[in-house]
Design a protein around this motif. Structure first.
Motif, mmCIF file in Angstrom:
data_model
loop_
_atom_site.group_PDB
_atom_site.id
_atom_site.type_symbol
_atom_site.label_atom_id
_atom_site.label_comp_id
_atom_site.label_asym_id
_atom_site.label_seq_id
_atom_site.Cartn_x
_atom_site.Cartn_y
_atom_site.Cartn_z
ATOM 1 N N PRO A 81 0.828 -1.220 0.000
ATOM 2 C CA PRO A 81 0.000 0.000 0.000
ATOM 3 C C PRO A 81 0.857 1.263 0.000
ATOM 4 N N TYR A 82 0.418 2.221 -0.802
ATOM 5 C CA TYR A 82 1.169 3.464 -0.957
ATOM 6 C C TYR A 82 0.194 4.574 -1.309
ATOM 7 N N PRO A 83 -0.395 5.234 -0.306
ATOM 8 C CA PRO A 83 -1.488 6.167 -0.570
ATOM 9 C C PRO A 83 -1.085 7.443 -1.296
ATOM 10 N N LYS A 84 0.207 7.658 -1.509
ATOM 11 C CA LYS A 84 0.608 8.797 -2.339
ATOM 12 C C LYS A 84 0.110 8.608 -3.764
ATOM 13 N N VAL A 85 -0.076 7.334 -4.162
ATOM 14 C CA VAL A 85 -0.657 7.010 -5.474
ATOM 15 C C VAL A 85 -1.927 6.203 -5.196
ATOM 16 N N PRO A 86 -2.993 6.870 -4.721
ATOM 17 C CA PRO A 86 -4.179 6.142 -4.247
ATOM 18 C C PRO A 86 -4.864 5.329 -5.340
ATOM 19 N N PHE A 87 -4.663 5.699 -6.601
ATOM 20 C CA PHE A 87 -5.278 4.938 -7.688
ATOM 21 C C PHE A 87 -4.811 3.480 -7.640
ATOM 22 N N LEU A 88 -3.508 3.272 -7.396
ATOM 23 C CA LEU A 88 -2.988 1.908 -7.341
ATOM 24 C C LEU A 88 -3.560 1.151 -6.145
ATOM 25 N N ASP A 89 -3.675 1.817 -5.011
ATOM 26 C CA ASP A 89 -4.259 1.157 -3.848
ATOM 27 C C ASP A 89 -5.712 0.780 -4.107
ATOM 28 N N ALA A 90 -6.446 1.658 -4.820
ATOM 29 C CA ALA A 90 -7.843 1.373 -5.124
ATOM 30 C C ALA A 90 -7.970 0.151 -6.031
ATOM 31 N N VAL A 91 -7.038 0.016 -6.972
ATOM 32 C CA VAL A 91 -7.080 -1.100 -7.907
ATOM 33 C C VAL A 91 -6.620 -2.402 -7.254
ATOM 34 N N GLU A 92 -5.579 -2.312 -6.404
ATOM 35 C CA GLU A 92 -4.927 -3.520 -5.899
ATOM 36 C C GLU A 92 -5.476 -4.033 -4.580
ATOM 37 N N ARG A 93 -6.329 -3.292 -3.926
ATOM 38 C CA ARG A 93 -6.859 -3.800 -2.661
ATOM 39 C C ARG A 93 -7.712 -5.037 -2.937
ATOM 40 N N ASN A 94 -7.747 -5.930 -1.954
ATOM 41 C CA ASN A 94 -8.430 -7.212 -2.131
ATOM 42 C C ASN A 94 -9.061 -7.588 -0.800
#
Length: 357
Positions: free
Chosen positions: A142-155
């Motif tokens: 997780p890396y909330p500086k790039v929240p788009f990736l966290d939104a896509v990769e959360r499971n």
């Protein structure tokens, strides 16, 4: 392909809602300035300094044990900071910030810095060292500086374990915001006025000197928090404002947890006049600028630092797990070496001629 598109669209919807919820409501700039003028920066610590346990997590009924495995659920929250972190909700519903990573210096520096500041009587957030954090629904990194990736990769069906992690609770109090400013910058510290109920000049100078002692160079306004300690106070009124250093992960050397850099960074830019500066640190010291420390402020901090024993100082660095930080020279893992540099910096503050008027 269609399922991937649906998943991506869902992530974008969640991210948009999260960003909208994260935007703080604008405050009142005049109220912020009134609060800063009347702000305190120090209070008598709960324990005498000489008996503070700097290896232990903050006390309280809601504390965590150092050997505890903490379970929580991932919540998507964007972040301004660059270090690896994420927001996680405990079973009680309380949301905490989790900082993690063997190579993330903030995981180590912020624990030591907050414990020291709190033991001396300054404000500080509460940082808890635990054995692991087990995060349900987390992205793998997780890396909330790039929240788009966290939104896509959360499971939601996945549990990720972080074995080098700390939990963060903010110091209690309602944040005081201005129309465009959150927190306070160092160049505003001179506005604090004892005549208005605020801290004394000696206390403000001692806090400033503590910032130099730690090398707290990442001191933009949002990293200095202004809070109202009054329960139920009106939004634009506060009888007990308090100013403190909020995000102190970039400390103990220019690279954070940088033993040689911390050793070489002097306390005084000009010892003869007691002038302090952080211009040789990253971002040229950000909002710190230059200032002269009064004799009362020098004594205020020096007298309190002097109360710490060698064993307490060693415990500070051992309890913050400085030897576990990766990517630093071998000397960085020696807590005795850290204690020696700490004590040398104490001598620079306490064992010197008085500051001139």
């Amino acid at each position: 392909m269609r399922a991937s598109a649906v998943g991506l669209l869902a992530a974008l919807v969640v991210l948009g809602a999260c960003v909208a919820a994260e935007r703080p409501a604008p405050g009142n700039e005049a109220a912020r300035m009134r609060a800063l003028r009347a702000a305190r920066v120090w209070r008598e610590p709960a324990r005498p300094i000489a008996s503070a346990d700097l290896a232990a997590n903050p006390e309280g009924p809601d504390t965590f044990g150092r050997d505890e495995d903490v379970s929580c659920t991932f919540h998507l929250h964007p972040s301004e900071g660059w270090s690896p972190k994420f927001t996680c909700a405990l079973p009680s519903g309380e949301e905490l910030k989790v900082k993690y990573g063997h190579g993330n210096a903030e995981v180590f520096a912020e624990v030591a810095a907050t414990r020291l500041l709190s033991a001396l009587g300054f404000g500080a957030d509460r940082m808890y060292v635990v054995r692991s954090v087990k995060c349900q629904g987390c992205p793998l990194h997780p890396y909330p500086k790039v929240p788009f990736l966290d939104a896509v990769e959360r499971n939601e069906g996945r549990e990720v374990t972080f074995d080098v992690a700390v939990l963060e609770r903010k110091m209690p109090g309602r944040s005081i915001r201005g129309a465009t400013t959150e927190g306070w910058a160092w160049f505003e510290a001179d506005r604090i006025d004892a005549a208005a109920g605020g801290a004394s000049r000696a206390e403000v100078d001692a806090l400033r000197l503590a910032g130099v002692f730690l090398g707290h160079w990442d001191n933009k306004a949002s990293n200095q928090r202004l809070v109202c300690l009054d329960e139920g106070a009106a939004t634009d009124a506060c009888a007990s404002p308090f100013a403190y250093l909020q995000d102190v992960g970039q400390t103990f050397g220019p690279r954070s947890v940088d033993l040689d850099g911390w050793r070489r960074a002097p306390i005084w830019a000009d010892a003869a006049t007691c002038r302090v500066s952080m211009k040789d640190l990253p971002y040229q010291g950000a909002t710190f600028g230059e200032a002269r420390i009064g004799e009362a402020g020098r004594r205020f901090l020096g007298d309190r630092l002097r109360q710490l024993s060698h064993a307490q100082i060693v415990a500070l660095f051992a309890g913050a797990r400085f030897p576990q930080l990766l990517g630093r020279p071998p000397a960085n893992r020696d807590v005795e070496a850290w204690a020696q540099v700490f004590e040398d910096r104490v001598r620079q503050v306490a064992d010197r001629p008085p500051c001139p008027p």
